[in-house]
Design a protein around this motif. Sequence first.
Motif, mmCIF file in Angstrom:
data_model
loop_
_atom_site.group_PDB
_atom_site.id
_atom_site.type_symbol
_atom_site.label_atom_id
_atom_site.label_comp_id
_atom_site.label_asym_id
_atom_site.label_seq_id
_atom_site.Cartn_x
_atom_site.Cartn_y
_atom_site.Cartn_z
ATOM 1 N N GLY A 169 65.132 2.560 22.949
ATOM 2 C CA GLY A 169 64.680 2.462 21.565
ATOM 3 C C GLY A 169 65.454 1.434 20.769
ATOM 4 O O GLY A 169 64.925 0.794 19.866
ATOM 5 N N ALA A 170 66.728 1.264 21.102
ATOM 6 C CA ALA A 170 67.560 0.235 20.469
ATOM 7 C C ALA A 170 68.732 -0.073 21.390
ATOM 8 O O ALA A 170 69.421 0.844 21.845
ATOM 9 C CB ALA A 170 68.071 0.703 19.114
ATOM 10 N N HIS A 226 68.244 -10.294 24.264
ATOM 11 C CA HIS A 226 67.803 -9.592 23.050
ATOM 12 C C HIS A 226 66.519 -10.214 22.502
ATOM 13 O O HIS A 226 65.613 -9.498 22.064
ATOM 14 C CB HIS A 226 68.915 -9.628 21.998
ATOM 15 C CG HIS A 226 70.038 -8.687 22.288
ATOM 16 N ND1 HIS A 226 70.031 -7.370 21.891
ATOM 17 C CD2 HIS A 226 71.193 -8.865 22.972
ATOM 18 C CE1 HIS A 226 71.146 -6.777 22.289
ATOM 19 N NE2 HIS A 226 71.870 -7.669 22.953
ATOM 20 N N LEU A 227 66.446 -11.542 22.520
ATOM 21 C CA LEU A 227 65.252 -12.215 22.011
ATOM 22 C C LEU A 227 64.035 -11.920 22.885
ATOM 23 O O LEU A 227 62.929 -11.719 22.379
ATOM 24 C CB LEU A 227 65.495 -13.725 21.942
ATOM 25 C CG LEU A 227 66.535 -14.199 20.920
ATOM 26 C CD1 LEU A 227 66.826 -15.682 21.108
ATOM 27 C CD2 LEU A 227 66.070 -13.929 19.492
ATOM 28 N N PRO A 265 67.761 -1.728 12.984
ATOM 29 C CA PRO A 265 68.947 -0.867 13.118
ATOM 30 C C PRO A 265 69.261 -0.504 14.570
ATOM 31 O O PRO A 265 68.369 -0.089 15.317
ATOM 32 C CB PRO A 265 68.568 0.377 12.312
ATOM 33 C CG PRO A 265 67.608 -0.125 11.276
ATOM 34 C CD PRO A 265 66.816 -1.201 11.971
ATOM 35 N N GLY A 266 70.509 -0.691 14.943
ATOM 36 C CA GLY A 266 70.973 -0.296 16.268
ATOM 37 C C GLY A 266 70.679 -1.271 17.373
ATOM 38 O O GLY A 266 71.064 -1.042 18.516
ATOM 39 N N ALA A 267 70.002 -2.380 17.082
ATOM 40 C CA ALA A 267 69.637 -3.345 18.126
ATOM 41 C C ALA A 267 70.185 -4.718 17.790
ATOM 42 O O ALA A 267 70.081 -5.164 16.657
ATOM 43 C CB ALA A 267 68.115 -3.422 18.280
ATOM 44 N N GLY A 268 70.762 -5.377 18.773
ATOM 45 C CA GLY A 268 71.210 -6.746 18.559
ATOM 46 C C GLY A 268 72.498 -7.066 19.288
ATOM 47 O O GLY A 268 73.195 -6.179 19.775
ATOM 48 N N PRO A 269 72.823 -8.362 19.373
ATOM 49 C CA PRO A 269 74.098 -8.791 19.960
ATOM 50 C C PRO A 269 75.173 -8.813 18.878
ATOM 51 O O PRO A 269 74.980 -9.407 17.827
ATOM 52 C CB PRO A 269 73.784 -10.214 20.460
ATOM 53 C CG PRO A 269 72.679 -10.701 19.572
ATOM 54 C CD PRO A 269 71.950 -9.503 19.022
ATOM 55 N N LEU A 270 76.290 -8.142 19.115
ATOM 56 C CA LEU A 270 77.346 -8.028 18.104
ATOM 57 C C LEU A 270 78.674 -8.509 18.685
ATOM 58 O O LEU A 270 79.271 -7.858 19.534
ATOM 59 C CB LEU A 270 77.472 -6.578 17.618
ATOM 60 C CG LEU A 270 78.591 -6.292 16.618
ATOM 61 C CD1 LEU A 270 78.474 -7.148 15.373
ATOM 62 C CD2 LEU A 270 78.591 -4.818 16.239
ATOM 63 N N SER A 271 79.110 -9.677 18.233
ATOM 64 C CA SER A 271 80.392 -10.224 18.660
ATOM 65 C C SER A 271 81.520 -9.550 17.895
ATOM 66 O O SER A 271 81.536 -9.569 16.668
ATOM 67 C CB SER A 271 80.409 -11.737 18.409
ATOM 68 O OG SER A 271 81.715 -12.243 18.575
ATOM 69 N N THR A 273 85.169 -9.883 5.640
ATOM 70 C CA THR A 273 83.831 -9.879 6.225
ATOM 71 C C THR A 273 83.807 -8.810 7.310
ATOM 72 O O THR A 273 84.597 -8.877 8.252
ATOM 73 C CB THR A 273 83.489 -11.258 6.816
ATOM 74 O OG1 THR A 273 83.613 -12.238 5.788
ATOM 75 C CG2 THR A 273 82.075 -11.292 7.355
ATOM 76 N N ASN A 274 82.931 -7.814 7.152
ATOM 77 C CA ASN A 274 82.943 -6.710 8.114
ATOM 78 C C ASN A 274 82.150 -7.058 9.366
ATOM 79 O O ASN A 274 81.638 -8.165 9.513
ATOM 80 C CB ASN A 274 82.470 -5.407 7.457
ATOM 81 C CG ASN A 274 80.988 -5.415 7.116
ATOM 82 O OD1 ASN A 274 80.211 -6.235 7.602
ATOM 83 N ND2 ASN A 274 80.578 -4.486 6.270
ATOM 84 N N SER A 275 82.044 -6.118 10.305
ATOM 85 C CA SER A 275 81.428 -6.420 11.606
ATOM 86 C C SER A 275 79.947 -6.762 11.506
ATOM 87 O O SER A 275 79.399 -7.408 12.390
ATOM 88 C CB SER A 275 81.629 -5.244 12.569
ATOM 89 O OG SER A 275 81.045 -4.077 12.043
ATOM 90 N N GLU A 276 79.299 -6.348 10.420
ATOM 91 C CA GLU A 276 77.890 -6.735 10.215
ATOM 92 C C GLU A 276 77.766 -8.090 9.542
ATOM 93 O O GLU A 276 76.672 -8.535 9.232
ATOM 94 C CB GLU A 276 77.190 -5.709 9.306
ATOM 95 C CG GLU A 276 77.026 -4.336 9.885
ATOM 96 C CD GLU A 276 76.311 -3.423 8.899
ATOM 97 O OE1 GLU A 276 76.682 -3.432 7.707
ATOM 98 O OE2 GLU A 276 75.389 -2.732 9.322
#
Length: 288
Positions: free
Chosen positions: A105-106, A132-133, A141-147, A273-276
């Motif tokens: 789902g994510a 991801h693309l 929400p909950g989906a994506g690449p997070l460095s 700058t936070n993680s988002e």
Amino acid sequence: RIEDAKKARPGLKLVVVDPRRTETAEVADLHLAIQPGTDVLLCHGLLHIMLQEGWTRPDWIAEHTSGFEALQVLVAQATPQQVARHCGIQVEDLHTAARWFATSGATLSLYCMGLNQSSSGSDKNAALINLHLATAQIGRPGAGPLSLTGQPNAMGGREVGAMANLLSGHRDLASPGDRAEIARLWGVDALPDRPGKTAIEMFQAAADGEIKALWIACTNPAQSMPDQATVRRALERAEFVIVQEAYATAATCQYADLLLPAASWGEKSGSVTNSERRISLVRAAVPA
């Protein structure tokens, strides 16, 4: 947080990609202990399976991406058997990881310096973002690449122009228009049109005797920079090294000619700058 989430939601799947069996790998549902340097091949192998099984989102790809046809040609060569052999993992585990990633789902990818500070870091980041693309696991929400950047407020540092080739607000030093805009904001006549030295180049120059003094704030190069022999030679050769640090035990402190104390996050007011990548105001909680 991930461990707590997993306890609360038994259906949550955790895949860890790491050549070593780390503490994080111990709590994983699937540990892909790939050979070092095979990250891009792993991602290409996952995408090969996703395309083969019909787990990609052609409609989303057509609307939001470009160049996917060229990528398909590239990953067609990354057959599961070949990828598993080169990466040193099981074909079945490759299939499982591809299915979980594409059909959940994510899906959230968390990655650190293993990708970002690699000699082929751009390729590794692109290969992961492509997954991801291709599966539309992004932008919700909950989906994506997070460095997860490895230094304190690294993203905030970029935003204020604390890099050799970047001006405040992500303005480009090479652009005359961007330089003029920042010069107006700063109330100066003009800004230099040539970039300064990157961190790697700076330490090389100090090791060669070109740079005589270093002021190091909020980072620990004697532990975290690549090519430690050059970094330590630079710190020893520089005529004057200032280290501004909240912890006296940091490895770089032993090279300091002048050691200055620094306030930590709870002791100062300002923006981070936070993680988002959202800018947050932080107010001091205790005196420095």
